[in-house]
Design an enzyme around this catalytic site. Structure first.
Site, mmCIF file in Angstrom:
data_model
loop_
_atom_site.group_PDB
_atom_site.id
_atom_site.type_symbol
_atom_site.label_atom_id
_atom_site.label_comp_id
_atom_site.label_asym_id
_atom_site.label_seq_id
_atom_site.Cartn_x
_atom_site.Cartn_y
_atom_site.Cartn_z
ATOM 1 N N SER A 151 0.827 -1.285 -0.053
ATOM 2 C CA SER A 151 0.086 0.095 -0.020
ATOM 3 C C SER A 151 0.990 1.309 -0.074
ATOM 4 O O SER A 151 1.735 1.530 -0.833
ATOM 5 C CB SER A 151 -1.097 -0.075 1.287
ATOM 6 O OG SER A 151 -1.785 0.944 1.069
ATOM 7 N N GLU A 244 -9.793 -4.007 -6.504
ATOM 8 C CA GLU A 244 -9.395 -2.926 -5.630
ATOM 9 C C GLU A 244 -9.040 -1.676 -6.294
ATOM 10 O O GLU A 244 -8.628 -1.464 -7.738
ATOM 11 C CB GLU A 244 -8.071 -3.076 -4.974
ATOM 12 C CG GLU A 244 -6.789 -3.480 -5.599
ATOM 13 C CD GLU A 244 -5.607 -3.684 -4.606
ATOM 14 O OE1 GLU A 244 -5.220 -2.622 -3.827
ATOM 15 O OE2 GLU A 244 -4.927 -4.764 -4.620
ATOM 16 N N HIS A 274 -7.427 -5.711 -1.570
ATOM 17 C CA HIS A 274 -6.117 -4.697 -0.969
ATOM 18 C C HIS A 274 -5.140 -5.683 -0.017
ATOM 19 O O HIS A 274 -5.539 -6.244 0.973
ATOM 20 C CB HIS A 274 -6.604 -3.487 -0.200
ATOM 21 C CG HIS A 274 -5.415 -2.383 -0.289
ATOM 22 N ND1 HIS A 274 -4.765 -1.874 -1.280
ATOM 23 C CD2 HIS A 274 -4.819 -1.832 0.733
ATOM 24 C CE1 HIS A 274 -3.912 -1.043 -0.934
ATOM 25 N NE2 HIS A 274 -3.733 -1.015 0.454
#
Length: 301
Positions: A151, A244, A274
Protein backbone atom coordinates in the site's frame (compact mmCIF):
# COMPACT_ATOMS: atom_id res chain seq x y z
CA UNK A 1 7.42 -6.01 -18.82
CA UNK A 2 4.53 -8.40 -18.33
CA UNK A 3 1.08 -8.57 -16.76
CA UNK A 4 0.10 -12.01 -15.47
CA UNK A 5 -3.56 -12.64 -14.64
CA UNK A 6 -4.46 -15.26 -12.02
CA UNK A 7 -7.88 -16.88 -11.84
CA UNK A 8 -9.70 -17.13 -8.53
CA UNK A 9 -9.59 -20.50 -6.80
CA UNK A 10 -12.97 -21.94 -5.81
CA UNK A 11 -12.09 -22.01 -2.11
CA UNK A 12 -10.87 -18.40 -2.30
CA UNK A 13 -14.18 -17.31 -3.80
CA UNK A 14 -16.02 -18.67 -0.77
CA UNK A 15 -13.52 -17.09 1.62
CA UNK A 16 -13.81 -13.71 -0.09
CA UNK A 17 -17.59 -13.82 0.09
CA UNK A 18 -17.32 -14.41 3.84
CA UNK A 19 -14.76 -11.61 4.19
CA UNK A 20 -16.92 -9.18 2.26
CA UNK A 21 -19.92 -10.02 4.45
CA UNK A 22 -17.86 -9.43 7.60
CA UNK A 23 -16.55 -6.08 6.34
CA UNK A 24 -20.06 -5.03 5.33
CA UNK A 25 -21.15 -5.51 8.94
CA UNK A 26 -18.08 -4.06 10.69
CA UNK A 27 -17.33 -1.28 8.21
CA UNK A 28 -14.08 -0.34 6.48
CA UNK A 29 -11.15 1.37 8.20
CA UNK A 30 -10.85 5.11 8.36
CA UNK A 31 -7.32 6.40 7.93
CA UNK A 32 -6.86 8.49 11.06
CA UNK A 33 -4.82 8.07 14.26
CA UNK A 34 -7.75 6.71 16.26
CA UNK A 35 -7.81 3.62 14.02
CA UNK A 36 -4.21 2.59 14.73
CA UNK A 37 -4.93 -0.04 17.39
CA UNK A 38 -7.68 -1.69 15.34
CA UNK A 39 -5.50 -1.72 12.23
CA UNK A 40 -2.60 -3.30 14.10
CA UNK A 41 -4.87 -5.97 15.57
CA UNK A 42 -6.08 -6.87 12.08
CA UNK A 43 -2.59 -7.03 10.55
CA UNK A 44 -1.17 -8.97 13.51
CA UNK A 45 -3.53 -11.87 12.76
CA UNK A 46 -0.95 -13.13 10.24
CA UNK A 47 0.88 -15.90 12.09
CA UNK A 48 4.59 -15.64 12.89
CA UNK A 49 6.22 -18.69 11.30
CA UNK A 50 7.85 -21.19 13.66
CA UNK A 51 11.64 -20.96 13.63
CA UNK A 52 11.70 -17.27 12.80
CA UNK A 53 13.06 -15.00 15.52
CA UNK A 54 11.86 -11.44 16.01
CA UNK A 55 13.55 -8.64 17.93
CA UNK A 56 13.43 -4.88 18.13
CA UNK A 57 16.27 -2.98 16.52
CA UNK A 58 17.42 0.16 14.76
CA UNK A 59 18.88 0.90 11.36
CA UNK A 60 20.37 4.35 10.81
CA UNK A 61 18.64 5.50 13.98
CA UNK A 62 15.21 4.42 12.74
CA UNK A 63 13.49 1.82 14.92
CA UNK A 64 11.80 -1.34 13.72
CA UNK A 65 11.70 -5.10 14.11
CA UNK A 66 14.12 -7.68 12.78
CA UNK A 67 12.47 -10.87 11.56
CA UNK A 68 15.21 -13.47 11.07
CA UNK A 69 14.97 -17.10 9.93
CA UNK A 70 17.28 -19.48 11.78
CA UNK A 71 20.76 -19.65 10.32
CA UNK A 72 20.58 -16.41 8.32
CA UNK A 73 22.48 -13.13 8.73
CA UNK A 74 21.64 -9.68 7.41
CA UNK A 75 25.23 -9.18 6.26
CA UNK A 76 24.60 -11.82 3.58
CA UNK A 77 21.57 -10.01 2.21
CA UNK A 78 18.43 -8.52 3.74
CA UNK A 79 14.97 -7.25 2.91
CA UNK A 80 13.76 -3.83 4.05
CA UNK A 81 9.98 -3.94 4.49
CA UNK A 82 7.87 -0.76 4.56
CA UNK A 83 4.37 -1.28 5.94
CA UNK A 84 1.12 0.18 4.66
CA UNK A 85 -1.57 2.17 6.39
CA UNK A 86 -1.89 5.35 4.35
CA UNK A 87 1.18 6.87 6.07
CA UNK A 88 -1.03 7.23 9.18
CA UNK A 89 -1.58 3.64 10.39
CA UNK A 90 0.58 0.57 10.90
CA UNK A 91 3.54 -0.58 12.93
CA UNK A 92 6.53 -2.86 12.46
CA UNK A 93 5.46 -4.98 15.42
CA UNK A 94 2.06 -5.74 13.87
CA UNK A 95 3.70 -6.68 10.55
CA UNK A 96 6.03 -9.30 12.03
CA UNK A 97 3.74 -12.13 10.94
CA UNK A 98 3.66 -11.10 7.29
CA UNK A 99 7.40 -10.41 7.38
CA UNK A 100 8.02 -13.89 8.80
CA UNK A 101 6.04 -15.45 5.96
CA UNK A 102 8.34 -13.66 3.53
CA UNK A 103 11.56 -14.26 5.48
CA UNK A 104 10.97 -17.99 5.91
CA UNK A 105 10.22 -18.50 2.23
CA UNK A 106 13.05 -16.33 0.92
CA UNK A 107 15.59 -17.42 3.54
CA UNK A 108 16.55 -13.80 4.25
CA UNK A 109 16.29 -11.54 7.29
CA UNK A 110 13.66 -8.82 7.05
CA UNK A 111 13.80 -5.46 8.80
CA UNK A 112 10.34 -3.92 9.15
CA UNK A 113 10.77 -0.21 9.59
CA UNK A 114 8.75 1.96 11.99
CA UNK A 115 8.86 5.12 9.92
CA UNK A 116 7.36 8.25 11.48
CA UNK A 117 3.58 8.42 10.99
CA UNK A 118 1.42 11.34 9.92
CA UNK A 119 -0.21 13.63 10.83
CA UNK A 120 2.30 14.08 13.67
CA UNK A 121 5.13 13.66 11.16
CA UNK A 122 4.08 14.94 7.73
CA UNK A 123 5.81 14.62 4.35
CA UNK A 124 8.67 13.95 3.75
CA UNK A 125 9.20 12.23 7.13
CA UNK A 126 8.30 8.70 5.96
CA UNK A 127 10.38 9.07 2.80
CA UNK A 128 13.37 10.34 4.79
CA UNK A 129 13.20 7.49 7.32
CA UNK A 130 13.00 4.81 4.64
CA UNK A 131 15.80 6.45 2.64
CA UNK A 132 18.11 6.55 5.66
CA UNK A 133 17.44 2.95 6.60
CA UNK A 134 17.86 1.71 3.04
CA UNK A 135 21.16 3.55 2.55
CA UNK A 136 22.53 2.07 5.80
CA UNK A 137 21.44 -1.47 4.96
CA UNK A 138 22.90 -1.13 1.49
CA UNK A 139 26.20 -0.03 3.06
CA UNK A 140 26.38 -2.84 5.61
CA UNK A 141 25.39 -5.59 3.17
CA UNK A 142 27.47 -4.48 0.22
CA UNK A 143 24.35 -3.57 -1.73
CA UNK A 144 22.52 -6.86 -1.13
CA UNK A 145 19.17 -5.38 -0.13
CA UNK A 146 15.70 -5.85 -1.57
CA UNK A 147 12.95 -3.32 -0.95
CA UNK A 148 9.42 -4.48 -0.14
CA UNK A 149 6.24 -2.73 0.88
CA UNK A 150 2.47 -2.77 0.77
CA UNK A 151 0.00 0.00 0.00
CA UNK A 152 1.58 3.33 1.03
CA UNK A 153 4.74 1.41 1.89
CA UNK A 154 4.72 -0.03 -1.62
CA UNK A 155 4.66 3.45 -3.07
CA UNK A 156 7.41 4.55 -0.71
CA UNK A 157 9.85 1.82 -1.79
CA UNK A 158 9.49 2.84 -5.43
CA UNK A 159 10.08 6.50 -4.57
CA UNK A 160 13.15 5.68 -2.48
CA UNK A 161 14.64 3.43 -5.17
CA UNK A 162 14.09 5.92 -7.98
CA UNK A 163 15.23 9.02 -6.11
CA UNK A 164 18.23 7.65 -4.22
CA UNK A 165 21.54 9.53 -4.45
CA UNK A 166 24.27 8.31 -6.77
CA UNK A 167 26.40 7.00 -3.89
CA UNK A 168 23.70 4.52 -2.84
CA UNK A 169 23.46 1.31 -4.90
CA UNK A 170 20.16 0.17 -6.36
CA UNK A 171 18.21 -2.50 -4.51
CA UNK A 172 18.57 -5.96 -6.00
CA UNK A 173 14.79 -6.04 -6.52
CA UNK A 174 11.51 -4.47 -5.43
CA UNK A 175 8.38 -6.34 -4.38
CA UNK A 176 5.15 -4.39 -3.83
CA UNK A 177 1.76 -5.58 -2.67
CA UNK A 178 -1.10 -3.32 -3.83
CA UNK A 179 1.17 -0.24 -3.99
CA UNK A 180 -0.32 3.23 -3.57
CA UNK A 181 1.83 5.10 -6.06
CA UNK A 182 -0.34 8.17 -6.73
CA UNK A 183 -1.61 10.23 -3.77
CA UNK A 184 -3.51 12.43 -6.24
CA UNK A 185 -5.80 9.41 -6.90
CA UNK A 186 -5.96 9.94 -10.67
CA UNK A 187 -6.18 6.26 -11.59
CA UNK A 188 -9.39 5.24 -13.38
CA UNK A 189 -9.88 2.28 -11.03
CA UNK A 190 -10.56 4.67 -8.16
CA UNK A 191 -13.96 5.00 -9.84
CA UNK A 192 -14.32 1.80 -11.86
CA UNK A 193 -13.56 -0.51 -8.89
CA UNK A 194 -15.35 1.57 -6.26
CA UNK A 195 -18.34 -0.77 -6.14
CA UNK A 196 -16.28 -3.96 -5.68
CA UNK A 197 -13.53 -2.83 -3.29
CA UNK A 198 -14.75 -3.58 0.26
CA UNK A 199 -11.69 -2.14 2.02
CA UNK A 200 -10.64 1.14 0.42
CA UNK A 201 -12.56 4.12 -0.85
CA UNK A 202 -11.62 7.45 -2.35
CA UNK A 203 -12.55 9.39 0.78
CA UNK A 204 -10.34 7.36 3.15
CA UNK A 205 -7.35 7.55 0.81
CA UNK A 206 -7.86 11.27 0.35
CA UNK A 207 -7.87 11.63 4.13
CA UNK A 208 -4.58 9.75 4.37
CA UNK A 209 -2.99 11.82 1.61
CA UNK A 210 -4.15 15.06 3.23
CA UNK A 211 -2.69 14.14 6.62
CA UNK A 212 0.66 13.05 5.20
CA UNK A 213 1.11 15.73 2.55
CA UNK A 214 -0.03 18.60 4.80
CA UNK A 215 -0.19 20.90 1.78
CA UNK A 216 2.81 19.47 -0.10
CA UNK A 217 2.63 18.79 -3.82
CA UNK A 218 1.12 15.32 -4.52
CA UNK A 219 3.21 15.11 -7.69
CA UNK A 220 6.50 15.30 -5.76
CA UNK A 221 8.44 12.14 -6.79
CA UNK A 222 9.29 11.48 -3.14
CA UNK A 223 5.63 10.57 -2.59
CA UNK A 224 4.35 9.99 -6.12
CA UNK A 225 6.25 7.07 -7.65
CA UNK A 226 4.70 7.70 -11.05
CA UNK A 227 6.81 10.87 -11.24
CA UNK A 228 10.10 9.14 -10.40
CA UNK A 229 13.19 8.43 -12.50
CA UNK A 230 12.38 5.04 -13.98
CA UNK A 231 15.93 4.62 -15.27
CA UNK A 232 16.85 3.90 -11.61
CA UNK A 233 14.32 1.10 -11.24
CA UNK A 234 15.63 -2.43 -10.49
CA UNK A 235 13.62 -5.59 -11.36
CA UNK A 236 10.11 -5.35 -9.90
CA UNK A 237 7.30 -7.72 -8.97
CA UNK A 238 3.86 -6.35 -8.09
CA UNK A 239 0.92 -8.33 -6.69
CA UNK A 240 -2.43 -6.55 -6.81
CA UNK A 241 -6.07 -7.54 -6.54
CA UNK A 242 -8.39 -7.09 -9.51
CA UNK A 243 -11.09 -5.83 -7.14
CA UNK A 244 -9.27 -2.87 -5.62
CA UNK A 245 -9.47 0.81 -6.40
CA UNK A 246 -5.66 1.05 -6.48
CA UNK A 247 -5.37 -1.43 -9.37
CA UNK A 248 -4.42 1.32 -11.81
CA UNK A 249 -1.67 2.58 -9.50
CA UNK A 250 0.08 -0.69 -10.37
CA UNK A 251 -0.87 -0.79 -14.04
CA UNK A 252 0.22 2.79 -14.69
CA UNK A 253 3.57 2.14 -13.01
CA UNK A 254 3.94 -1.00 -15.14
CA UNK A 255 3.30 1.03 -18.30
CA UNK A 256 5.78 3.78 -17.38
CA UNK A 257 8.41 1.21 -16.48
CA UNK A 258 7.88 -0.49 -19.81
CA UNK A 259 8.38 2.79 -21.66
CA UNK A 260 11.69 3.14 -19.82
CA UNK A 261 12.72 -0.41 -20.74
CA UNK A 262 12.63 -1.67 -17.16
CA UNK A 263 11.69 -5.18 -16.03
CA UNK A 264 8.37 -5.40 -14.18
CA UNK A 265 6.13 -8.40 -13.48
CA UNK A 266 2.63 -7.35 -12.47
CA UNK A 267 0.46 -10.15 -11.10
CA UNK A 268 -3.26 -9.31 -11.11
CA UNK A 269 -5.32 -11.66 -8.94
CA UNK A 270 -9.00 -12.06 -9.82
CA UNK A 271 -11.38 -11.56 -6.92
CA UNK A 272 -8.65 -10.38 -4.56
CA UNK A 273 -8.64 -7.17 -2.56
CA UNK A 274 -6.11 -4.81 -1.06
CA UNK A 275 -2.92 -6.47 0.28
CA UNK A 276 -4.49 -9.93 0.15
CA UNK A 277 -1.16 -11.75 0.95
CA UNK A 278 -1.73 -10.92 4.63
CA UNK A 279 -4.54 -13.51 4.61
CA UNK A 280 -2.24 -16.48 4.10
CA UNK A 281 -4.20 -18.70 6.52
CA UNK A 282 -7.38 -18.26 4.51
CA UNK A 283 -6.48 -17.63 0.86
CA UNK A 284 -4.72 -19.95 -1.57
CA UNK A 285 -3.84 -16.86 -3.63
CA UNK A 286 -2.01 -15.36 -0.64
CA UNK A 287 0.28 -18.39 -0.29
CA UNK A 288 0.88 -18.41 -4.04
CA UNK A 289 1.80 -14.73 -4.04
CA UNK A 290 4.17 -15.23 -1.11
CA UNK A 291 5.81 -18.20 -2.84
CA UNK A 292 6.17 -16.06 -5.96
CA UNK A 293 7.75 -13.33 -3.86
CA UNK A 294 10.43 -15.74 -2.62
CA UNK A 295 11.12 -17.09 -6.10
CA UNK A 296 11.50 -13.56 -7.48
CA UNK A 297 13.77 -12.42 -4.66
CA UNK A 298 16.01 -15.47 -4.91
CA UNK A 299 16.31 -14.91 -8.63
CA UNK A 300 17.98 -11.54 -8.03
CA UNK A 301 19.84 -11.87 -4.76
Amino acid sequence: MSIIHHDEAFRDRAAMLAMRAMIAVSGSFSIEPGARDAYDQLIARTKIVDGVETSQGEVAGVSGWWVIPAGTRAENGAILYVHGGGYVLGSAEAYRGLASQIASRAGRPVFVIDYALAPENPFPSAYDDVSKAYAELARTTGGKVALMGDSAGGGAVFSVAMNRDEATPAPVAIIAYSPWTDPALKGASVQTRADVDPILNERSLSDGARQYLAGADPSDPRVNALKGDFSNLPPVRIDVGDDEILLDDSLRLEALAGEAGRQVETHVWKGMVHVFPTNVAMLKAAAQALDGTAEFLNRYF
